[in-house]
Design an enzyme around this catalytic site. Sequence first.
Site, mmCIF file in Angstrom:
data_model
loop_
_atom_site.group_PDB
_atom_site.id
_atom_site.type_symbol
_atom_site.label_atom_id
_atom_site.label_comp_id
_atom_site.label_asym_id
_atom_site.label_seq_id
_atom_site.Cartn_x
_atom_site.Cartn_y
_atom_site.Cartn_z
ATOM 1 N N TYR A 147 -78.971 107.456 31.782
ATOM 2 C CA TYR A 147 -77.950 108.024 32.678
ATOM 3 C C TYR A 147 -77.792 109.502 32.372
ATOM 4 O O TYR A 147 -77.760 109.894 31.194
ATOM 5 C CB TYR A 147 -76.601 107.288 32.527
ATOM 6 N N SER A 148 -77.715 110.300 33.415
ATOM 7 C CA SER A 148 -77.561 111.739 33.222
ATOM 8 C C SER A 148 -76.141 112.026 32.752
ATOM 9 O O SER A 148 -75.195 111.378 33.207
ATOM 10 C CB SER A 148 -77.788 112.481 34.539
ATOM 11 N N GLU A 174 -86.257 115.675 37.884
ATOM 12 C CA GLU A 174 -85.843 114.434 37.213
ATOM 13 C C GLU A 174 -85.493 113.443 38.323
ATOM 14 O O GLU A 174 -84.421 113.514 38.913
ATOM 15 C CB GLU A 174 -84.602 114.737 36.360
ATOM 16 N N CYS A 190 -83.000 116.566 41.359
ATOM 17 C CA CYS A 190 -82.593 115.348 40.661
ATOM 18 C C CYS A 190 -82.117 114.280 41.645
ATOM 19 O O CYS A 190 -81.385 114.561 42.586
ATOM 20 C CB CYS A 190 -81.461 115.665 39.676
ATOM 21 N N TYR A 215 -85.690 109.276 39.873
ATOM 22 C CA TYR A 215 -85.737 107.883 39.405
ATOM 23 C C TYR A 215 -85.503 106.899 40.534
ATOM 24 O O TYR A 215 -85.134 107.300 41.616
ATOM 25 C CB TYR A 215 -84.702 107.662 38.299
HETATM 26 P P1 FDA Z 1 -81.447 96.508 36.648
HETATM 27 O O1 FDA Z 1 -82.375 97.250 35.735
HETATM 28 O O2 FDA Z 1 -80.890 95.223 36.164
HETATM 29 O O3 FDA Z 1 -82.126 96.325 38.058
HETATM 30 C C1 FDA Z 1 -82.743 97.489 38.675
HETATM 31 C C2 FDA Z 1 -83.625 97.093 39.836
HETATM 32 O O4 FDA Z 1 -84.581 96.153 39.402
HETATM 33 C C3 FDA Z 1 -82.896 96.441 40.997
HETATM 34 O O5 FDA Z 1 -82.344 97.381 41.899
HETATM 35 C C4 FDA Z 1 -84.005 95.633 41.602
HETATM 36 O O6 FDA Z 1 -84.746 96.439 42.465
HETATM 37 C C5 FDA Z 1 -84.879 95.279 40.433
HETATM 38 N N1 FDA Z 1 -84.642 93.894 39.927
HETATM 39 C C6 FDA Z 1 -84.178 93.533 38.718
HETATM 40 N N2 FDA Z 1 -84.100 92.195 38.609
HETATM 41 C C7 FDA Z 1 -84.528 91.685 39.762
HETATM 42 C C8 FDA Z 1 -84.677 90.341 40.280
HETATM 43 N N3 FDA Z 1 -84.332 89.276 39.570
HETATM 44 N N4 FDA Z 1 -85.139 90.200 41.540
HETATM 45 C C9 FDA Z 1 -85.462 91.274 42.306
HETATM 46 N N5 FDA Z 1 -85.349 92.548 41.871
HETATM 47 C C10 FDA Z 1 -84.892 92.748 40.631
HETATM 48 N N6 FDA Z 1 -78.344 105.884 37.494
HETATM 49 C C11 FDA Z 1 -77.070 106.281 37.755
HETATM 50 O O7 FDA Z 1 -76.285 105.499 38.327
HETATM 51 N N7 FDA Z 1 -76.620 107.506 37.353
HETATM 52 C C12 FDA Z 1 -77.422 108.407 36.712
HETATM 53 O O8 FDA Z 1 -76.987 109.496 36.360
HETATM 54 C C13 FDA Z 1 -78.781 108.006 36.434
HETATM 55 N N8 FDA Z 1 -79.621 108.848 35.832
HETATM 56 C C14 FDA Z 1 -80.926 108.471 35.547
HETATM 57 C C15 FDA Z 1 -81.788 109.382 34.931
HETATM 58 C C16 FDA Z 1 -83.094 109.008 34.671
HETATM 59 C C17 FDA Z 1 -84.020 110.001 33.999
HETATM 60 C C18 FDA Z 1 -83.556 107.726 35.031
HETATM 61 C C19 FDA Z 1 -84.970 107.290 34.752
HETATM 62 C C20 FDA Z 1 -82.699 106.835 35.652
HETATM 63 C C21 FDA Z 1 -81.377 107.200 35.924
HETATM 64 N N9 FDA Z 1 -80.492 106.300 36.554
HETATM 65 C C22 FDA Z 1 -79.211 106.726 36.831
HETATM 66 C C23 FDA Z 1 -80.894 104.908 36.884
HETATM 67 C C24 FDA Z 1 -80.423 103.980 35.743
HETATM 68 O O9 FDA Z 1 -81.145 104.281 34.543
HETATM 69 C C25 FDA Z 1 -80.651 102.481 36.033
HETATM 70 O O10 FDA Z 1 -81.969 102.283 36.414
HETATM 71 C C26 FDA Z 1 -79.749 101.916 37.129
HETATM 72 O O11 FDA Z 1 -78.383 102.062 36.774
HETATM 73 C C27 FDA Z 1 -80.039 100.423 37.354
HETATM 74 O O12 FDA Z 1 -79.901 99.758 36.135
HETATM 75 P P2 FDA Z 1 -79.299 98.277 36.086
HETATM 76 O O13 FDA Z 1 -79.457 97.789 34.676
HETATM 77 O O14 FDA Z 1 -77.923 98.254 36.662
HETATM 78 O O15 FDA Z 1 -80.241 97.498 37.060
#
Ligand code: FDA
Length: 226
Positions: free
Chosen positions: A9-10, A224, A184, A226
């Site tokens: 998370y950022s 950045e 981003c 995602y």
């Molecule tokens: P989880 O990882 O559990 O699920 C994510 C996805 O996986 C779902 O949407 C779905 O597509 C798939 N999935 C999982 N299980 C499944 C199943 N059983 N059937 C079908 N599909 C399935 N987020 C944010 O809110 N604010 C931020 O500032 C940032 N910043 C950030 C920076 C960087 C560099 C990265 C790489 C990512 C972020 N993120 C973010 C995203 C964050 O890291 C995260 O990926 C999301 O909050 C989702 O995480 P969960 O654990 O809630 O979903």
Amino acid sequence: GKAHSPRLYSIASCRLGDDLDSTTVSLCVKRVVFTDEETQEEVRGVASNYLCDLNEGDKINIIGPIGRTFLLPEDPAADIIMVSVGTGIAPFRAFIHHMYKQDIKWKGQVRLFFGAKTSLDKLYMNNQNEDISQYYSIDTFKAFEAISREAKNPDRRYVQHTFEDNLNDIWSIIEKGDFSLYICGMKGMEKGINEVLQAKAASVGLDWDEMRDAFKKTGRWNVEVY
Ligand code: FDA
């Protein structure tokens, strides 16, 4: 052997925190809810729902920050261009607080382009979170929004459209050379911004891919997604 893999998370606050007393750090988290394709059941993302359901005072474990990327230049005379969609605005809230809320006296030109599905998704610019808009009165700060899914506005505006509308201004900042550009948010948004800049560079006989590679090397082009 781990129950869950890490989620990133950022950080959405400047390094001194929202109260400028170095005791807090802020995140901007979108609650992820989706439909499992096989069972058609509603599934909730693990980490985002965990975070959104926390109560005040709960203790959590965190790791990070990860790496030294996506940082503002030290020089307050540098020009800053920020492009975001959705929660991609999180680090830019931190940048804007760093530049204007702290006693930094940022002098460079600052441009923020942000995309959201509806006006309610303008995360730091609504009735509850009037935040970034309080800096609109600063001469060197300009912000532009692109709303893509509002029923009253059938003309879908994405962030690259707003970026393109302001291309002369952006290009003059790029030509001046003392800038850092940040993208981003949603994967894929870099493509639209690249295409706009590629067309502009070609129109003045320049090769954008070469320019961008040079900007990457000098830390002026930061992405950045995602
Ligand atoms: P989880 O990882 O559990 O699920 C994510 C996805 O996986 C779902 O949407 C779905 O597509 C798939 N999935 C999982 N299980 C499944 C199943 N059983 N059937 C079908 N599909 C399935 N987020 C944010 O809110 N604010 C931020 O500032 C940032 N910043 C950030 C920076 C960087 C560099 C990265 C790489 C990512 C972020 N993120 C973010 C995203 C964050 O890291 C995260 O990926 C999301 O909050 C989702 O995480 P969960 O654990 O809630 O979903």
